[in-house]
Design an enzyme around this catalytic site. Structure first.
Site, PDB file in Angstrom:
ATOM      1  N   HIS A 194       0.814  -1.229   0.000  1.00  0.00           N
ATOM      2  CA  HIS A 194       0.000   0.000   0.000  1.00  0.00           C
ATOM      3  C   HIS A 194       0.845   1.275   0.000  1.00  0.00           C
ATOM      4  O   HIS A 194       0.436   2.285  -0.542  1.00  0.00           O
ATOM      5  CB  HIS A 194      -1.008  -0.012   1.153  1.00  0.00           C
ATOM      6  CG  HIS A 194      -0.396  -0.243   2.479  1.00  0.00           C
ATOM      7  ND1 HIS A 194      -0.592  -1.390   3.202  1.00  0.00           N
ATOM      8  CD2 HIS A 194       0.453   0.502   3.199  1.00  0.00           C
ATOM      9  CE1 HIS A 194       0.091  -1.308   4.316  1.00  0.00           C
ATOM     10  NE2 HIS A 194       0.745  -0.172   4.345  1.00  0.00           N
ATOM     11  N   GLU A 436      -8.421 -11.587  -9.605  1.00  0.00           N
ATOM     12  CA  GLU A 436      -7.160 -11.460  -8.878  1.00  0.00           C
ATOM     13  C   GLU A 436      -6.861 -12.688  -8.020  1.00  0.00           C
ATOM     14  O   GLU A 436      -5.929 -12.691  -7.228  1.00  0.00           O
ATOM     15  CB  GLU A 436      -7.150 -10.179  -8.037  1.00  0.00           C
ATOM     16  CG  GLU A 436      -8.375  -9.946  -7.200  1.00  0.00           C
ATOM     17  CD  GLU A 436      -8.355  -8.610  -6.434  1.00  0.00           C
ATOM     18  OE1 GLU A 436      -7.307  -7.967  -6.374  1.00  0.00           O
ATOM     19  OE2 GLU A 436      -9.397  -8.237  -5.898  1.00  0.00           O
ATOM     20  N   ASP A 460      -2.618  -8.714  -6.696  1.00  0.00           N
ATOM     21  CA  ASP A 460      -2.966  -9.908  -5.931  1.00  0.00           C
ATOM     22  C   ASP A 460      -2.807 -11.178  -6.759  1.00  0.00           C
ATOM     23  O   ASP A 460      -2.339 -12.193  -6.246  1.00  0.00           O
ATOM     24  CB  ASP A 460      -4.406  -9.806  -5.418  1.00  0.00           C
ATOM     25  CG  ASP A 460      -4.474  -8.962  -4.155  1.00  0.00           C
ATOM     26  OD1 ASP A 460      -3.623  -9.174  -3.275  1.00  0.00           O
ATOM     27  OD2 ASP A 460      -5.342  -8.086  -4.069  1.00  0.00           O
ATOM     28  N   CYS A 507      -6.256  -3.396 -13.750  1.00  0.00           N
ATOM     29  CA  CYS A 507      -6.030  -2.254 -12.852  1.00  0.00           C
ATOM     30  C   CYS A 507      -4.896  -2.504 -11.879  1.00  0.00           C
ATOM     31  O   CYS A 507      -4.617  -1.682 -11.022  1.00  0.00           O
ATOM     32  CB  CYS A 507      -7.316  -1.888 -12.125  1.00  0.00           C
ATOM     33  SG  CYS A 507      -7.970  -3.246 -11.152  1.00  0.00           S
TER      34      CYS A 507
HETATM   35  C1  PEP Z   1      -4.807  -5.709  -7.475  1.00  0.00           C
HETATM   36  O1  PEP Z   1      -4.823  -6.606  -6.637  1.00  0.00           O
HETATM   37  O2  PEP Z   1      -4.159  -5.763  -8.543  1.00  0.00           O
HETATM   38  C2  PEP Z   1      -5.555  -4.460  -7.238  1.00  0.00           C
HETATM   39  C3  PEP Z   1      -5.652  -3.551  -8.174  1.00  0.00           C
HETATM   40  O3  PEP Z   1      -6.121  -4.281  -6.012  1.00  0.00           O
HETATM   41  P1  PEP Z   1      -5.308  -3.845  -4.692  1.00  0.00           P
HETATM   42  O4  PEP Z   1      -3.926  -3.437  -5.084  1.00  0.00           O
HETATM   43  O5  PEP Z   1      -6.075  -2.738  -4.076  1.00  0.00           O
HETATM   44  O6  PEP Z   1      -5.341  -5.111  -3.887  1.00  0.00           O
HETATM   45 MG    MG Z   2      -6.288  -6.608  -5.073  1.00  0.00          MG
END
Ligand code: PEP
Ligand code: MG
Length: 579
Positions: A194, A436, A460, A507
């Site tokens: 994060h 994911e 993920d 994404c």
């Molecule tokens: C991902 O897992 O690629 C994603 C976009 O979600 P996050 O990074 O918020 O887990």
């Molecule tokens: Mg994710």
């Protein structure tokens, strides 16, 4: 002259920053231990009382300022801090030990503080853990007053600083938005943790996974943070400093040049068009999103909305935020991802017990399906806001068709409730699924029949398919977006989606790397969503290639046997294309 040295970590957010270090949550004081006589006791008690009063004044001032700048909710956090100052047990223990042991009050207070923190840190309870951090924070303020030390908090600092921390919680980083933070440097974390994601959002460089940065760097040390190479140079010599200042200026010029394409479509030389959208964490980012030429928002991570507050956001608050984003992004669409709590994103209001393997635990859609009351509040707000623009909904962490059906069932209940009440919403709103989890990737053909679109969450998907914790720097070398297993999965997801007639986007952070964007174009992905900062360069890549070239590159990449080979190959192709 301070000692100059270099630390190597993981490149988490590109760019160069130069500035003084600010060690967050790691301020150590050398506390003198001095015996006192019985006669000195009243004076020491007086010092303690004065320190408590000065601390109260300091917190009150801070609370007023934060309330004016960020609103009442953000300032609410300080209420708990003020309560610590009124804790009779703590105060009485200091006074009675002072009388009994007869040492200076700063020493006695630091001992009592250590004891308190020791007791709290052993308790496995999110609420009490937060109390511990309140006590720690206030305790340090009191100590500073007792020792006559000056220390400014992040809110109080005016100059641009570089935050150095062991780890930063999502709420720490969310609180840094629009602050004087020039870069982030942390001991732990990986490319998609994060901290990395938030640094990209705020558009500041970051190096994570440095191991012992907080032990080696002192507050006030001059730092050069090279977020592209994953390097931190501490107290650089004049020559190094000069060369980085030049590099920083060069990057600024290059960024300006890249900005020339930001308003143009992401279209290949032979006219195949991809949609390029932005990822956001906070509605405040919309301005930056527009400036970088995004054609919509492909991922709005709504969990940040639940942070830095003691209660849950109401339906009205959700609604206002989504309405604002929907209107601001018109005529483009905004994909709102429903609450993705858990993993490395914890939210204290829910009091989720600590888990052994949080990334495999009670997170995201699993949590929402278990708490339809909370899930429905968000869905209702999104639907109500959908008449103000083009909103889409997306579920995180779907692992199979049953979860998708359960989520859709709740969604339909909310729709029907609104219909019955005559509350307007967009009846054609698209509801998509994040892919994911490997089980979802392998059953994408089944899922595609019951959803409107896919968005591949590689952050993920990579961690689950390669069994590599995305936030653990020790195994970061295994975290490979180009691993053949990952490439095959991505190809499978895109083909399954297209066979069922739905569009497929991505994404995860993989979409923001120009060399990988080239591969993804070759796999016929329809949309790429990324931190807005990366949009101009990815557009530039797509505009420099034909779809035939991209297909050939993707095909050849699939014949390679290791992630390293694919990575080198795609970087080489990128260089050839951009010359
Ligand atoms: C991902 O897992 O690629 C994603 C976009 O979600 P996050 O990074 O918020 O887990
Ligand atoms: Mg994710």
């Amino acid at each position: 002259m301070k000692k100059s040295f270099q630390l190597k970590g993981i490149a988490a957010a590109a760019g160069i920053a130069i500035g003084p270090a600010y060690l967050m949550g790691k301020e150590e004081f050398a506390i003198p231990k001095e015996p006192i006589t019985e006669k000195q006791i009243p004076y020491q008690i007086q010092l303690f009382e004065e320190a408590l009063i000065a601390t109260r004044r300091e917190i009150k001032d801070l609370q007023t300022r934060i309330s004016q700048e960020m609103g009442h909710d953000a300032a609410e956090i300080f209420e708990a801090h003020l309560l610590v100052l009124e804790d009779r047990i703590l105060i009485e223990e200091v006074i009675s030990r002072l009388k009994r042991e007869r040492f200076n009050v700063a020493y006695i207070f630091s001992e009592v503080l250590k004891k308190y923190i020791g007791v709290f840190s052993k308790i496995e309870d999110e609420y009490l853990k937060e109390r511990m951090s309140d006590i720690n924070d206030v305790g340090r303020r009191i100590l500073r007053h007792l020792l006559g030390k000056e220390h400014k908090t992040l809110e109080e600092i005016k100059e641009k600083i570089i935050v150095v921390a062991h780890d930063l919680s999502p709420s720490d980083t969310a609180g840094m938005y629009k602050k004087n933070v020039a870069a982030l440097v942390t001991d732990i974390g990986g490319k998609t943790s994060h901290t990395a994601i938030m640094a990209k959002s705020i558009e500041i460089p970051a190096v994570v996974g440095l191991g012992e940065a907080t032990l080696k760097i002192k507050s006030g040390d001059l730092l050069i943070v090279d977020g592209s190479m994953g390097i931190v140079i501490v107290n650089p010599d004049k020559r190094t400093l000069y060369s980085y200042q030049k590099e920083e200026a060069k990057i600024k010029t290059l960024t300006k040049k890249l900005f020339a394409v930001k308003g143009l479509p992401a279209e290949t030389l032979d006219g195949r068009r991809l949609e390029i959208a932005a990822n956001i964490e906070l509605p405040d980012e919309i301005e930056a999103v527009k400036q970088h030429g995004a054609e919509g928002i492909g991922l709005y991570r709504t969990e940040y909305f639940y942070m830095n507050r003691k209660d849950l956001p109401s339906e009205e608050e959700h609604f206002r935020a989504y309405k604002y984003v929907a209107e601001a992004m018109r005529p483009y669409s905004v994909i709102i991802r429903t609450l993705d709590l858990g993993g490395d994103k914890f939210i204290s209001q829910f009091q989720v017990p600590t888990e052994m393997l949080p990334f495999l635990g009670w997170r995201a859609i699993r949590f929402c399906l278990a708490r339809p009351d909370i899930f429905k509040v968000q869905l209702r707000a999104i639907l109500r806001a959908s008449v103000y623009g083009r909103l889409k909904i997306m579920y995180p962490m779907i692992s199979g068709i049953e979860e998708l059906r359960q989520a859709n069932k709740i969604f339909n209940e909310v729709r029907n409730e609104l219909k019955q009440k005559g509350i307007p919403f967009d009846p054609n709103i698209e509801v998509g699924t994040m892919i994911e989890v490997p089980s979802a990737a392998m059953t994408a053909d089944l899922l595609a029949k019951e959803t409107d679109f896919f968005s591949i969450g590689t952050n993920d998907l990579i961690q689950y398919s390669l069994a590599v914790d995305r936030s653990n720097e020790k195994v970061a070398y295994l975290y490979e977006p180009t691993h053949p297993a990952v490439l095959r999965m991505i190809k499978n997801i895109i083909e399954a989606g297209h066979a069922a007639g739905i569009w497929v986007g991505m994404c995860g952070e993989m979409a923001s790397e120009p060399a990988f964007a080239l591969l993804l174009l070759g796999f016929d992905l329809d949309e790429l969503s990324m931190p807005s900062f990366n949009i101009p360069e990815v557009k530039q890549v797509i505009r420099s290639v034909t779809s035939k070239q991209a297909h050939q590159i993707a095909q050849e990449a699939l014949t390679l046997t290791t992630g390293k080979e694919v990575e080198q190959f795609s970087q080489k192709k990128l260089r050839e294309i951009l010359k």
